[in-house]
Design an enzyme around this catalytic site. Structure first.
Site, PDB file in Angstrom:
ATOM      1  N   TYR A 121       0.840  -1.197   0.000  1.00  0.00           N
ATOM      2  CA  TYR A 121       0.000   0.000   0.000  1.00  0.00           C
ATOM      3  C   TYR A 121       0.884   1.260   0.000  1.00  0.00           C
ATOM      4  O   TYR A 121       0.471   2.304  -0.460  1.00  0.00           O
ATOM      5  CB  TYR A 121      -0.861   0.054   1.270  1.00  0.00           C
ATOM      6  CG  TYR A 121      -2.088  -0.836   1.307  1.00  0.00           C
ATOM      7  CD1 TYR A 121      -2.488  -1.599   0.215  1.00  0.00           C
ATOM      8  CD2 TYR A 121      -2.874  -0.880   2.465  1.00  0.00           C
ATOM      9  CE1 TYR A 121      -3.635  -2.396   0.280  1.00  0.00           C
ATOM     10  CE2 TYR A 121      -4.023  -1.662   2.534  1.00  0.00           C
ATOM     11  CZ  TYR A 121      -4.397  -2.429   1.441  1.00  0.00           C
ATOM     12  OH  TYR A 121      -5.532  -3.199   1.529  1.00  0.00           O
ATOM     13  N   GLY A 122       2.088   1.096   0.547  1.00  0.00           N
ATOM     14  CA  GLY A 122       2.941   2.250   0.836  1.00  0.00           C
ATOM     15  C   GLY A 122       3.316   3.096  -0.358  1.00  0.00           C
ATOM     16  O   GLY A 122       3.660   4.267  -0.202  1.00  0.00           O
ATOM     17  N   CYS A 165      -2.601  -1.287   9.998  1.00  0.00           N
ATOM     18  CA  CYS A 165      -1.695  -0.786   8.965  1.00  0.00           C
ATOM     19  C   CYS A 165      -1.653   0.735   9.079  1.00  0.00           C
ATOM     20  O   CYS A 165      -2.699   1.396   9.047  1.00  0.00           O
ATOM     21  CB  CYS A 165      -2.246  -1.196   7.596  1.00  0.00           C
ATOM     22  SG  CYS A 165      -1.341  -0.512   6.188  1.00  0.00           S
ATOM     23  N   THR A 199      -0.271   2.872   6.949  1.00  0.00           N
ATOM     24  CA  THR A 199      -0.505   3.504   5.652  1.00  0.00           C
ATOM     25  C   THR A 199      -2.007   3.592   5.369  1.00  0.00           C
ATOM     26  O   THR A 199      -2.517   4.633   4.925  1.00  0.00           O
ATOM     27  CB  THR A 199       0.164   2.677   4.536  1.00  0.00           C
ATOM     28  OG1 THR A 199       1.495   2.346   4.937  1.00  0.00           O
ATOM     29  CG2 THR A 199       0.207   3.449   3.236  1.00  0.00           C
ATOM     30  N   GLU A 217       7.199  -9.799   2.577  1.00  0.00           N
ATOM     31  CA  GLU A 217       6.092 -10.600   2.032  1.00  0.00           C
ATOM     32  C   GLU A 217       6.606 -11.793   1.231  1.00  0.00           C
ATOM     33  O   GLU A 217       5.948 -12.831   1.153  1.00  0.00           O
ATOM     34  CB  GLU A 217       5.213  -9.728   1.127  1.00  0.00           C
ATOM     35  CG  GLU A 217       4.389  -8.688   1.870  1.00  0.00           C
ATOM     36  CD  GLU A 217       3.231  -9.291   2.661  1.00  0.00           C
ATOM     37  OE1 GLU A 217       2.794 -10.405   2.347  1.00  0.00           O
ATOM     38  OE2 GLU A 217       2.785  -8.636   3.618  1.00  0.00           O
ATOM     39  N   CYS A 257       5.496   1.056  10.647  1.00  0.00           N
ATOM     40  CA  CYS A 257       4.794   0.191   9.699  1.00  0.00           C
ATOM     41  C   CYS A 257       4.680  -1.167  10.370  1.00  0.00           C
ATOM     42  O   CYS A 257       5.642  -1.645  10.984  1.00  0.00           O
ATOM     43  CB  CYS A 257       5.603   0.086   8.404  1.00  0.00           C
ATOM     44  SG  CYS A 257       5.094  -1.255   7.294  1.00  0.00           S
ATOM     45  N   HIS A 304       4.645  -4.069   9.387  1.00  0.00           N
ATOM     46  CA  HIS A 304       5.501  -5.158   8.917  1.00  0.00           C
ATOM     47  C   HIS A 304       6.827  -5.223   9.693  1.00  0.00           C
ATOM     48  O   HIS A 304       7.419  -6.288   9.826  1.00  0.00           O
ATOM     49  CB  HIS A 304       5.842  -4.983   7.430  1.00  0.00           C
ATOM     50  CG  HIS A 304       4.776  -5.473   6.493  1.00  0.00           C
ATOM     51  ND1 HIS A 304       3.595  -4.792   6.298  1.00  0.00           N
ATOM     52  CD2 HIS A 304       4.704  -6.580   5.708  1.00  0.00           C
ATOM     53  CE1 HIS A 304       2.852  -5.456   5.416  1.00  0.00           C
ATOM     54  NE2 HIS A 304       3.500  -6.544   5.047  1.00  0.00           N
TER      55      HIS A 304
HETATM   56  N1  DGL Z   1       1.932  -2.633   6.991  1.00  0.00           N
HETATM   57  C1  DGL Z   1       1.638  -1.372   6.416  1.00  0.00           C
HETATM   58  C2  DGL Z   1       1.835  -0.230   7.378  1.00  0.00           C
HETATM   59  O1  DGL Z   1       1.713  -0.399   8.565  1.00  0.00           O
HETATM   60  C3  DGL Z   1       2.151  -0.985   5.073  1.00  0.00           C
HETATM   61  C4  DGL Z   1       2.751  -1.980   4.187  1.00  0.00           C
HETATM   62  C5  DGL Z   1       2.609  -1.654   2.737  1.00  0.00           C
HETATM   63  O2  DGL Z   1       3.287  -0.768   2.218  1.00  0.00           O
HETATM   64  O3  DGL Z   1       1.770  -2.299   2.144  1.00  0.00           O
HETATM   65  O4  DGL Z   1       2.087   0.867   6.974  1.00  0.00           O
END
Ligand code: DGL
Length: 275
Positions: A42-43, A73, A75, A151, A186, A188
């Site tokens: 998503y970032g 998340c 983002t 991922e 983030c 992740h």
């Molecule tokens: N896990 C997401 C966050 O906390 C973003 C990861 C992504 O870029 O998809 O921002």
């Protein structure tokens, strides 16, 4: 007490770092986790694209009569939390990077933050900075490629040299600039916290918002009697089975099973998201 599900989602496996805090705090809640892997990361997507996905996923939860949704998340929260709250009647719990606690904690007043470009470029993040960064330096570090690498997780293994090299390129400059506190902005990144710790050493504090959002969820459930959390009055009994968690993904199911089982620490059987 109310047994409706709580929906938790992220662009991929990152939200598992939040899900584990929720499951620990509220072991008797039925949780439904969605990894939007086909649309990650998503970032680096437009705000519009991320909003569209968040609306679709939340309508999927709504169709299952969820009692609350957690945006696991940063983002997605920055892009869509207000819109989701305007659209749905149930509590939407969003997350933001732990800038406030980091500022309170830091002695050197030089703090680093790792996050996606989407988060760092958002209005919400600018507001967060304006509110909490006073007489201090916040060094922002976007991490292009890092979420994708997590991922990818070769056979579920995140502890590899390519990961370390990439991570060093983001962390070494922060360490050189004298940070004493590092925000993982983030969801992740806590999944590779051990490697981050090895690179930055023991003297830097590492902060994320996983437990804070779980506490916030608990609070939101507690103030709404109709959706009050399940079995909280008594201490969770050792003999009581924790409620099962459902896992869904928009991406490759086989890959999701391997990676999520590894990260979750228990066998995970993923279902395919129909959109
Ligand atoms: N896990 C997401 C966050 O906390 C973003 C990861 C992504 O870029 O998809 O921002």
């Amino acid at each position: 007490l109310n047994k409706q599900i709580i929906g938790v989602f992220d662009s991929g496996v990152g939200g598992l770092s939040v899900l584990s805090h929720i499951h620990q705090r509220l072991p008797n809640e039925s949780l439904l986790y969605v990894a939007d892997t086909a649309f990650m990361p998503y970032g680096c997507k437009s705000e519009q694209t991320v909003q569209d996905r968040c609306l679709r996923i939340t309508s999927f939860f709504a169709a299952r009569q969820c009692k609350a949704v957690v945006i696991a998340c940063n983002t997605a929260t920055a892009a869509a939390v207000y819109q989701l709250r305007d659209t749905y009647p149930f509590p939407i719990v969003g997350m933001e990077p732990a800038v406030k606690p980091a500022m309170q904690h830091s002695r050197s007043k030089v703090v680093g933050i790792l996050a996606t470009s989407g988060t760092l470029g958002s209005d919400k993040f600018q507001q967060l900075k304006q509110r909490f960064v006073k007489d201090a330096t916040l060094i922002v570090q976007p991490c292009p490629g890092l979420v994708e690498r997590i991922e990818q997780g070769e056979h579920g293994d995140l502890n590899n040299e390519a990961m370390r090299t990439l991570l060093r390129s983001f962390l070494d400059p922060l360490v050189q600039q004298g940070i004493d506190t590092l925000v993982l902005g983030c969801t992740h990144y806590p999944l590779i916290a051990t490697m981050i710790r090895e690179i930055v050493g023991d003297s830097i504090s590492i902060i994320d918002s996983g437990d804070a959002i779980a506490r916030e969820l608990e609070r939101r459930l507690d103030i709404r009697l109709d959706i009050q959390s399940v079995g909280k009055q008594t201490e969770p009994q050792k003999t009581q089975q924790a409620s099962p968690i459902e896992f869904w993904s928009s991406g490759d199911i086989q890959h999701a099973d391997v990676l999520m089982s590894r990260l979750w620490g228990n066998p995970v059987k993923t279902k395919k998201l129909p959109f």
